[in-house]
Scaffold this active site. Structure first.
Site, PDB file in Angstrom:
ATOM      1  N   HIS A   1      11.047   1.880  13.953  1.00  0.00           N
ATOM      2  CA  HIS A   1      10.239   0.662  14.074  1.00  0.00           C
ATOM      3  C   HIS A   1      10.243   0.146  15.505  1.00  0.00           C
ATOM      4  CE1 HIS A   1      11.300   1.180   9.867  1.00  0.00           C
ATOM      5  NE2 HIS A   1      10.198   0.514   9.572  1.00  0.00           N
TER       6      HIS A   1
ATOM      7  N   HIS B   1       0.745  -7.074   7.818  1.00  0.00           N
ATOM      8  CA  HIS B   1       1.905  -6.380   7.258  1.00  0.00           C
ATOM      9  C   HIS B   1       2.216  -6.952   5.874  1.00  0.00           C
ATOM     10  CE1 HIS B   1       5.857  -4.491   6.942  1.00  0.00           C
ATOM     11  NE2 HIS B   1       5.390  -3.651   7.854  1.00  0.00           N
TER      12      HIS B   1
ATOM     13  N   ASP C   1       6.618   2.496  13.053  1.00  0.00           N
ATOM     14  CA  ASP C   1       5.844   1.531  12.268  1.00  0.00           C
ATOM     15  C   ASP C   1       5.873   0.136  12.895  1.00  0.00           C
ATOM     16  OD1 ASP C   1       5.610   3.602  10.495  1.00  0.00           O
ATOM     17  OD2 ASP C   1       6.455   2.532   8.777  1.00  0.00           O
TER      18      ASP C   1
ATOM     19  N   HIS D   1      -1.202   1.392   9.302  1.00  0.00           N
ATOM     20  CA  HIS D   1      -0.174   0.758   8.465  1.00  0.00           C
ATOM     21  C   HIS D   1      -0.995  -0.112   7.499  1.00  0.00           C
ATOM     22  CE1 HIS D   1       3.977   0.470   7.665  1.00  0.00           C
ATOM     23  NE2 HIS D   1       4.272  -0.655   8.278  1.00  0.00           N
TER      24      HIS D   1
HETATM   25 ZN   LIG Z   1       6.057  -1.758   8.234  1.00  0.00          ZN
END
Ligand SMILES: [Zn+2]
Length: 237
Positions: free
Chosen positions: A193, A104, A49, A100
């Site tokens: 991540h 963010h 991510d 995503h």
């Molecule tokens: Zn994220």
């Protein structure tokens, strides 16, 4: 009057909790359309991510290539637009790119129409850069609101079966390796991540994550496991 204000405040708080935390918990527990695990024998999915990151993502791609492991990258649209060549490399090397959000931001802070826009803008950026329509969507922090499943359609919502705190430097490489190994089973969806620039993450944390994968990936292979893209993992058979 004071009582009335308290009553209104309490009602608003309950409504907000139902829209956010309550919806997340219920969907993740009961909605069959929210994917948390696959079923293929000896297959796992490594997913990443928050990227792409110009320093760490290419290093990660080198490592995946070395062991012929395929992954799925849930990218942030605005960051993807800054590094289109990294997304193009992902696709060229057999990985999958997924949604995503465009920025963010948590679905708990978005109205249904704002949420739809975050998903659509990110999807459009991916398609423009890679020429491929994404299939999966993972919300930042796994946060779903009441409207998430409908707003995400036609994309399938994916959470994870294993999450490891790899965004923090407090999670040492050794701890991470142990945790990754302990979640190794058929169908596991790992979330890691490849970018530490997001809120609450440590900028250099992906370095530790990649170090941990350098030990975990050969271990997984030795145990007979390979990582597939989510599209492959979720196929029947
Ligand atoms: Zn994220």
């Amino acid at each position: 009057m004071d009582n009335f204000i308290s009553w209104i405040s309490a009602s608003l708080l309950v409504a907000f909790l139902c829209y956010t935390v309550g919806a997340s918990a219920l969907y993740r527990r009961f909605a069959s359309s929210v994917i948390i695990k696959g079923a293929k024998k000896h297959k796992i999915s490594l997913t990443f991510d928050d990227g792409p990151n110009p320093v760490y993502t290419p290093k990660l791609l080198d490592l995946l290539k070395q062991y012929d492991m395929k992954a799925t990258f849930f990218v942030v649209g605005t960051i993807a637009e800054q590094h289109p060549h990294i997304l193009q490399r992902m696709v060229k090397e057999g990985h999958e790119v997924a949604i995503h959000h465009h920025r963010h931001i948590s679905a708990w802070l978005l109205t249904p129409s704002q949420l739809k826009k975050e998903i659509q803008l990110c999807s459009q950026a991916i398609e423009r850069i890679t020429g491929k329509k994404p299939q999966f969507y993972r919300p930042p922090w796994g946060h779903l609101n009441v409207s998430s499943i409908v707003m995400a359609s036609p994309y399938q919502v994916v959470i994870w079966s294993g999450i490891f705190g790899d965004w923090s430097l407090k999670t040492t490489t050794a701890t991470l390796i142990e945790q990754l190994k302990s979640h190794l089973e058929s169908g596991s969806i790992y979330v890691l991540h490849d970018n530490g620039d997001t809120l609450g993450a440590d900028e250099k944390a992906p370095e530790q994550m990649i170090e941990a994968l350098k030990e975990f990936i050969p271990y997984a292979k030795q145990q007979g496991y390979t990582s597939e893209t989510l599209q492959e993992l979720m196929k029947e058979g």
